[in-house]
Design a protein around this motif. Structure first.
Motif, PDB file in Angstrom:
ATOM      1  N   THR A  17      58.561  65.135  51.736  1.00 31.12           N
ATOM      2  CA  THR A  17      59.621  64.699  52.645  1.00 31.12           C
ATOM      3  C   THR A  17      60.791  65.678  52.659  1.00 31.12           C
ATOM      4  N   GLU A  42      62.005  67.444  56.111  1.00 29.64           N
ATOM      5  CA  GLU A  42      63.399  67.319  56.558  1.00 29.64           C
ATOM      6  C   GLU A  42      64.027  68.703  56.716  1.00 29.64           C
ATOM      7  N   SER A  43      63.781  69.585  55.753  1.00 28.66           N
ATOM      8  CA  SER A  43      64.342  70.936  55.810  1.00 28.66           C
ATOM      9  C   SER A  43      63.785  71.711  57.002  1.00 28.66           C
ATOM     10  N   GLU A  93      62.412  70.536  59.887  1.00 25.19           N
ATOM     11  CA  GLU A  93      62.888  70.022  61.171  1.00 25.19           C
ATOM     12  C   GLU A  93      64.340  70.408  61.413  1.00 25.19           C
ATOM     13  N   ILE A 126      68.272  71.241  50.433  1.00 26.37           N
ATOM     14  CA  ILE A 126      68.021  71.420  51.869  1.00 26.37           C
ATOM     15  C   ILE A 126      68.572  72.764  52.335  1.00 26.37           C
ATOM     16  N   LYS A 162      69.152  62.483  67.071  1.00 26.68           N
ATOM     17  CA  LYS A 162      69.279  62.642  65.622  1.00 26.68           C
ATOM     18  C   LYS A 162      70.615  62.085  65.152  1.00 26.68           C
ATOM     19  N   ALA A 186      58.797  60.419  56.722  1.00 24.39           N
ATOM     20  CA  ALA A 186      60.006  61.171  57.063  1.00 24.39           C
ATOM     21  C   ALA A 186      60.948  60.323  57.903  1.00 24.39           C
ATOM     22  N   ASN A 206      64.553  59.281  56.532  1.00 23.90           N
ATOM     23  CA  ASN A 206      65.742  59.737  57.261  1.00 23.90           C
ATOM     24  C   ASN A 206      66.641  58.563  57.615  1.00 23.90           C
TER      25      ASN A 206
END
Length: 761
Positions: free
Chosen positions: A87, A91-92, A94, A120, A400, A586, A590
């Motif tokens: 995950t 995340e990093s 995207e 990150i 987002k 994810a 998030n």
């Protein structure tokens, strides 16, 4: 020279695009390009993807696909972060791709990086460095490379609903040497916000047209009767095309209106089950060992290929082939295959699987079915019926969730993609369609009543009721539940706020929830339920303040918050019977991270504002005359010994409205306040905290408003509580009587309930 060309309608756009020597027309997608070609076949029209690919080819370059970047960067990332979870990589990755849409200058992101977790940030720097060193050209770098090509000519950019910061830079650079026009609908521009992307190109306000209220024909449908209505509708309106008012209409949605001689096209993932089978097989190999070599995996895949080929299972054969290709790239950097590698292979196989579409095969096409994405520049020669139902999903858009500081840092670099702007485009397109005299809107009753987007659209029209001649009679369907229900009364020893709320919402829902105690949710499932997400978010917020108990007034510690999120999330997944895809993991992670960040920030601000000395979570109600049990999500005590309480909610819909709270239709907070007041506490502030939106403070009551509400309400609250308890204890038959439609969503017998009656054709 760069010019933004405004237009008011398709006809206005076409008149402005009809020139003797038309430039190259560049569109954002194949669908928009095809629609424009139908309207203007004489123009040269190309997608931006094909246009950039052609220029890169002229420079001797090839653009790296997302799947290629992901498999290479994941293998490199694993070298630097061998113990981190999948995950964190996703995340990093995207965030890395999103940040590159803003700028290719890493230094400009310094302020944004201050708001991120250290891992990150380091991950993004590793990705960025690798792309630069290997000279890989991703989508965003391709826009910069295009400006280095000398093969340009005058061009028009048409149909773009969003342009990234890097795309805007490209357009500006190109306009220095040739004419560049960006076409944009004037009605959308007039309602756009100052930070929307189009305002980065032009601050010239187009002339606003005088709004005229024009008639439109609307037929209001009973819930769930869209297919019946369409049957009758097409009998008398055989020449009409049908627009399904949703942005994500799949095969099931189109089949709602399936009719002979109709055409529609929709994508479908035919390889999903085969991919799931393959990944399950690979995970099974890791059951007894932590890892195996890439060579061993390659030999295993070869054996699977032979087996599937012999059986004629060619879709399995295809996904194995895709997995071997991804493995070849991954093994250039990593020789060992572990669970992380399998996670990445699953995503890559999904990205590279063939794109398949379902279409209807009819010798004679009489009508077409469209969704909202096909509405751009549609040839409107045929009249259109618009179907709006709750199942179609409406005008959903991805946006987002970023903190205020993150948003501020990015806004200084480039435009942020905004769901509100995307809705303005949908609104503009629907206004054009509904303004046509032959268009007919078929809309479900509850959509008309509750969907604010449709209210916003229809306020521009004089709505005229249309009778389609379809008659309905109220007909009671077979009663499944009542014969299975035992007759009361059922004595309850204890009551909680949620228990009382369930009865107020619907007596039958109370019966099956608290007396029969049904739970129709499977133990093994592919997503976290709303209650599970809420519980995890509560736990993370409580654990965070437990960690900083010595100093609850300090600024939020991002590293600590991140660590608690990862720990709580992973601990829950390891003990539950959830089978989540990496995408679902994810998405859930998030949400948990951003919602809890919102909650912590709100509480820290409130602690400083109220001079709070003590903060507690899941506080038991204690002794009270009503025998009410349960716990308060968050209780704070200030230096002057006043009490403030908060109840956490994941969304505004969960909290309800101010009217529901004031009229005691939502009583959870009132129960807590009633007990605390009886115990002698002095109340300072109270309310619901919407974890998804810190700006939603309409249900947080403070100072004078709080005291006014308390003074006028607590006596009435006691009456409501006592009456509700008495009704529960004495009721013999718990009949279905939902307070409103939304209370049925999480009822265990929702599918079988009459909900007060229904209608049949």
């Amino acid at each position: 020279m760069l010019e933004v060309v405004f237009y008011d309608s398709n006809q206005d756009l076409l008149s402005k695009m009809q020139k003797e020597s038309a430039p190259l027309v560049i569109c954002p997608s194949p669908l928009i390009a095809d629609n424009l070609r139908n309207l203007l076949p004489e123009l040269e029209i190309i997608t931006i993807s094909k246009w950039t690919a052609d220029h890169l080819k002229g420079l001797g370059l090839v653009r790296a696909r997302k799947s290629e970047l992901m498999v290479k960067l994941s293998a490199v990332w694993k070298h630097y972060f061998p113990n981190e979870k999948t995950t964190i990589f996703l995340e990093s990755f995207e965030l890395f791709t999103e940040l590159r849409s803003f700028t290719l200058n890493l230094e400009l992101l310094a302020e944004f990086f201050k708001e991120l977790d250290e891992t990150i940030v380091k991950s993004i720097l590793v990705f960025w460095t690798y792309l630069d060193q290997e000279k890989l050209v991703d989508e965003h770098a391709s826009y910069k490379k295009v400006t280095e090509s000398k093969l340009h000519r005058p061009m028009w950019f048409v149909g773009f609903k969003h342009m990234s910061g890097v795309q805007l830079d490209m357009v500006k650079v190109l306009s220095e040497e040739q004419e560049v026009d960006v076409f944009f609908p004037a009605p959308v521009y007039n309602e756009a916000l100052p930070n929307d992307w189009i305002k980065w190109l032009s601050q010239e306000e187009p002339e606003a047209r005088k709004k005229e209220v024009i008639p439109t024909q609307v037929s209001v449908l009973p819930k769930g009767k869209g297919n019946v209505i369409l049957n009758k509708f097409f009998e008398s309106h055989s020449t009409y095309d049908l627009l399904l008012a949703g942005t994500r209409v799949g095969l099931v949605g189109f089949q709602e209106a399936q009719r002979k001689n109709s055409f529609f096209k929709t994508t479908e993932d035919l390889f999903a089950s085969e991919t799931e089978w393959l990944i399950g097989d690979l995970r099974q190999k890791l059951k007894d060992v932590k890892s195996y070599t890439a060579t061993e995996l390659d030999l295993h895949l070869d054996a699977l290929k032979i087996n599937t080929q012999e059986k004629g299972e060619y879709r399995k054969f295809k996904v194995i082939d895709l997995a071997k290709e991804a493995l070849a790239s991954y093994s250039e950097f990593q020789s060992l295959i572990d669970h992380f590698a399998i996670d990445i292979l699953e995503i890559i196989v999904g990205l590279n699987s063939p794109r398949v579409s379902f279409i209807t095969l009819e010798e004679k096409i009489q009508r077409s079915f469209l969704d909202m994405n096909a509405l751009n520049f549609r040839n409107d020669q045929k009249p259109l019926a618009v179907l709006a139902t709750g199942s179609l999903g409406g005008f959903r858009a991805n946006e987002k969730i970023l903190s205020e500081a993150m948003t501020k840092a990015l806004r200084a670099i480039g435009p942020i993609k905004r769901a509100g702007l995307e809705f303005l485009f949908h609104k503009y397109e629907l206004l054009s369609v509904l303004g046509h005299p032959e268009t007919i809107l078929l809309i479900e009753e509850q959509v008309l009543e509750t969907d604010l987007s449709w209210r916003e659209v229809l306020k521009n029209f004089d709505v005229q009721d249309l009778d389609l001649g379809v008659k309905y009679s109220i007909k009671k369907i077979h009663e499944y539940l009542l014969p299975k229900m035992k007759e009361g009364p059922f004595s309850q020893k204890t009551f909680s706020a949620s228990k009382l709320q369930t009865f107020i919402d619907c007596p039958q829902k109370f019966y099956f929830t608290h007396i029969e105690k049904l739970d129709n949710r499977p133990m093994e499932r592919a997503s976290l339920g709303p209650d599970e997400l809420g519980n995890l978010e509560h736990q993370i917020i409580a654990d965070y303040f437990l960690e900083i108990a010595a100093n609850i007034t300090e600024e939020i510690k991002l590293d600590l918050h991140q660590a608690i999120c990862v720990r709580v999330f992973n601990e829950y997944l390891s003990t539950s019977k959830l089978v989540l895809t990496e995408t679902e993991k994810a998405r859930s992670y998030n949400e948990i991270m951003h919602y809890t960040w919102n909650g912590i920030v709100f509480l820290l601000d409130l602690i400083r504002l109220k001079n709070i000395t003590t903060i507690k979570f899941e506080v038991p109600l204690g002794q009270n005359p009503w025998n009410l049990h349960g716990s308060i999500d968050c209780l704070m005590i200030s230096a002057d010994n006043k009490v403030s309480i908060l109840d956490f909610k994941r969304s505004s819909s969960a909290a309800g409205t101010k009217t529901e709270t004031v009229e005691f239709k939502k009583i959870q907070l009132w129960v807590y306040l009633l007990v605390l007041k009886h115990q002698g506490h002095e109340i300072d502030a109270f309310g619901y905290l919407n974890l998804s939106d810190l700006t939603d403070d309409k249900l947080f009551f403070d100072t004078d408003e709080a005291q006014k509400l308390l003074g006028a309400s607590l006596e009435n609250v006691a009456t409501v509580v006592e009456t509700t308890i008495a009704d529960i204890q004495t009721m013999k038959i718990f009949r279905p009587n939902p307070r409103e439609n939304k209370v049925c969503h999480f009822c265990p017998v929702n599918l079988f309930c009459l909900k007060g009656g229904t209608c049949e054709s």
